[in-house]
Write an enzyme that holds these catalytic residues in place. Structure first.
Site, PDB file in Angstrom:
ATOM      1  N   ILE A   1      -9.724   9.477  -3.250  1.00 46.48           N
ATOM      2  CA  ILE A   1     -10.158   8.997  -1.948  1.00 46.48           C
ATOM      3  C   ILE A   1      -9.805  10.063  -0.911  1.00 46.48           C
ATOM      4  O   ILE A   1      -8.717  10.654  -0.967  1.00 46.48           O
ATOM      5  CB  ILE A   1      -9.462   7.666  -1.589  1.00 46.48           C
ATOM      6  CG1 ILE A   1      -9.687   6.634  -2.693  1.00 46.48           C
ATOM      7  CG2 ILE A   1      -9.956   7.155  -0.235  1.00 46.48           C
ATOM      8  CD1 ILE A   1     -11.128   6.250  -2.947  1.00 46.48           C
TER       9      ILE A   1
ATOM     10  N   SER B   1      -3.847   2.865  -8.681  1.00 44.27           N
ATOM     11  CA  SER B   1      -4.646   4.083  -8.843  1.00 44.27           C
ATOM     12  C   SER B   1      -5.323   4.061 -10.205  1.00 44.27           C
ATOM     13  O   SER B   1      -4.847   3.411 -11.143  1.00 44.27           O
ATOM     14  CB  SER B   1      -3.746   5.316  -8.742  1.00 44.27           C
ATOM     15  OG  SER B   1      -4.441   6.497  -9.133  1.00 44.27           O
TER      16      SER B   1
ATOM     17  N   SER C   1       4.292   5.641 -12.525  1.00 47.86           N
ATOM     18  CA  SER C   1       4.578   4.662 -11.472  1.00 47.86           C
ATOM     19  C   SER C   1       3.410   3.704 -11.283  1.00 47.86           C
ATOM     20  O   SER C   1       3.604   2.498 -11.086  1.00 47.86           O
ATOM     21  CB  SER C   1       4.902   5.382 -10.153  1.00 47.86           C
ATOM     22  OG  SER C   1       3.747   5.959  -9.567  1.00 47.86           O
ATOM     23  N   LYS C   2       2.201   4.208 -11.368  1.00 44.20           N
ATOM     24  CA  LYS C   2       1.036   3.348 -11.165  1.00 44.20           C
ATOM     25  C   LYS C   2       0.777   2.464 -12.395  1.00 44.20           C
ATOM     26  O   LYS C   2       0.285   1.329 -12.252  1.00 44.20           O
ATOM     27  CB  LYS C   2      -0.195   4.187 -10.824  1.00 44.20           C
ATOM     28  CG  LYS C   2      -0.089   4.897  -9.478  1.00 44.20           C
ATOM     29  CD  LYS C   2       0.154   3.924  -8.326  1.00 44.20           C
ATOM     30  CE  LYS C   2       0.150   4.612  -6.981  1.00 44.20           C
ATOM     31  NZ  LYS C   2       0.351   3.676  -5.855  1.00 44.20           N
TER      32      LYS C   2
ATOM     33  N   TYR D   1       3.720  10.163 -11.279  1.00 43.97           N
ATOM     34  CA  TYR D   1       2.766   9.352 -10.517  1.00 43.97           C
ATOM     35  C   TYR D   1       2.015   8.398 -11.443  1.00 43.97           C
ATOM     36  O   TYR D   1       1.895   7.200 -11.154  1.00 43.97           O
ATOM     37  CB  TYR D   1       1.793  10.265  -9.775  1.00 43.97           C
ATOM     38  CG  TYR D   1       0.797   9.529  -8.918  1.00 43.97           C
ATOM     39  CD1 TYR D   1       1.182   8.942  -7.714  1.00 43.97           C
ATOM     40  CD2 TYR D   1      -0.541   9.419  -9.301  1.00 43.97           C
ATOM     41  CE1 TYR D   1       0.265   8.263  -6.913  1.00 43.97           C
ATOM     42  CE2 TYR D   1      -1.460   8.747  -8.505  1.00 43.97           C
ATOM     43  CZ  TYR D   1      -1.047   8.166  -7.318  1.00 43.97           C
ATOM     44  OH  TYR D   1      -1.950   7.490  -6.541  1.00 43.97           O
TER      45      TYR D   1
ATOM     46  N   ASN E   1       0.803  -1.221   0.000  1.00 46.60           N
ATOM     47  CA  ASN E   1       0.000   0.000   0.000  1.00 46.60           C
ATOM     48  C   ASN E   1       0.838   1.275   0.000  1.00 46.60           C
ATOM     49  O   ASN E   1       0.389   2.309  -0.492  1.00 46.60           O
ATOM     50  CB  ASN E   1      -0.929   0.008   1.214  1.00 46.60           C
ATOM     51  CG  ASN E   1      -1.563   1.361   1.432  1.00 46.60           C
ATOM     52  OD1 ASN E   1      -2.456   1.780   0.705  1.00 46.60           O
ATOM     53  ND2 ASN E   1      -1.096   2.081   2.448  1.00 46.60           N
TER      54      ASN E   1
END
Length: 255
Positions: A186, A140, A156-157, A153, A89
């Site tokens: 979220i 994500s 990376s996801k 980001y 996580n």
């Protein structure tokens, strides 16, 4: 009925947000927990929120440190003798696009969001094979959809999503399942840590009414429930799956 009774579960990034909520939920479902986070105070607060505290070990440290990774494995095996579930996580968000991306920021983000996941999974894999366990990666919607000004980001996801699917195929014949959850926006502190002030964050959440088909941002509990399902025996025939917990954002094509 969903249960994780007596399953030994490692959860990284457990000191806040989705990781903290997942740890609390797993404890109510009967898990034995090894929790990692960088903030000692916040990680201790997570433990206080959990049930069955005698079955919880906390390890404070930066997951990009290989010594911390090995310590997580060592303590988990010494304390509980096995590993059934690994929840990768821990992650960070970095704003910025191609014109202002600093390579040191890119490298730090990839180290946290991708490299540490690969390394910890490699370390845990022999034990997961032995227990025919499962891995749940927290990715994500940015891994499967493209957004401006969060370039590193998104990259990376996307890498994490391919890691999920590739490893799922590699270890399926050994009885290990590998899946991911892909949240939309979220309500946690991740966006504030990335630089949003209170007013910007308020406007950002308001905008979610238009960017998410269900008309709102999600909660950490909604993601944690999906992680728990994927980690449980209820998901015994699911592997290589990217489960979007995003209020339909991945399916939208705004006009």
């Amino acid at each position: 009925m969903l249960t994780l009774r007596d399953k030994v579960c490692i959860i990284t990034g457990a000191s806040s947000g989705i990781g903290q909520t997942t740890a609390v939920l797993f404890s109510t479902l009967g898990s034995k927990l090894v929790l990692n986070g960088r903030n000692e105070k916040n990680l201790a607060e997570t433990v206080q929120l959990c049930e069955n505290k005698n079955n919880i070990v906390q390890i404070v440290g930066d997951l990009t440190d290989s010594q911390i990774q090995r310590l997580i494995l060592k303590i988990c095996v010494e304390k509980f003798g096995r590993i059934d579930v690994l929840v990768n996580n821990a992650g960070i968000l970095q704003n910025g696009g191609i014109e202002n991306l600093k390579m040191e920021d890119y490298e730090n983000l990839m180290n946290v969001n991708v490299k540490s996941v690969i390394s910890l999974t490699q370390l845990c894999l022999p034990y997961l094979i032995e227990s025919k366990g499962s891995v749940v990666n927290v990715s994500s919607v940015a891994g499967s959809r493209s957004f401006p000004n969060v370039l590193a980001y998104c990259m990376s996801k996307a890498a994490l999503d391919q890691f999920t699917k590739c490893v799922a195929l590699e270890v399926a014949d050994k009885g290990v399942r590998v899946n991911s959850v892909n949240p939309g926006v979220i309500i946690t502190n991740i966006h504030k840590r990335a630089g949003h002030d209170e007013e910007q964050y308020k406007q950002f959440l308001e905008h979610c009414k238009n960017t998410h088909a269900l008309g709102r941002p999600g909660t950490a509990n909604e993601v944690a429930n999906t992680i728990a399902f994927l980690a449980s025996d209820n998901a015994s025939f699911i592997t290589g799956e990217l489960v979007h917990v995003d209020g339909g954002r991945h399916a939208m094509t705004p006009r």
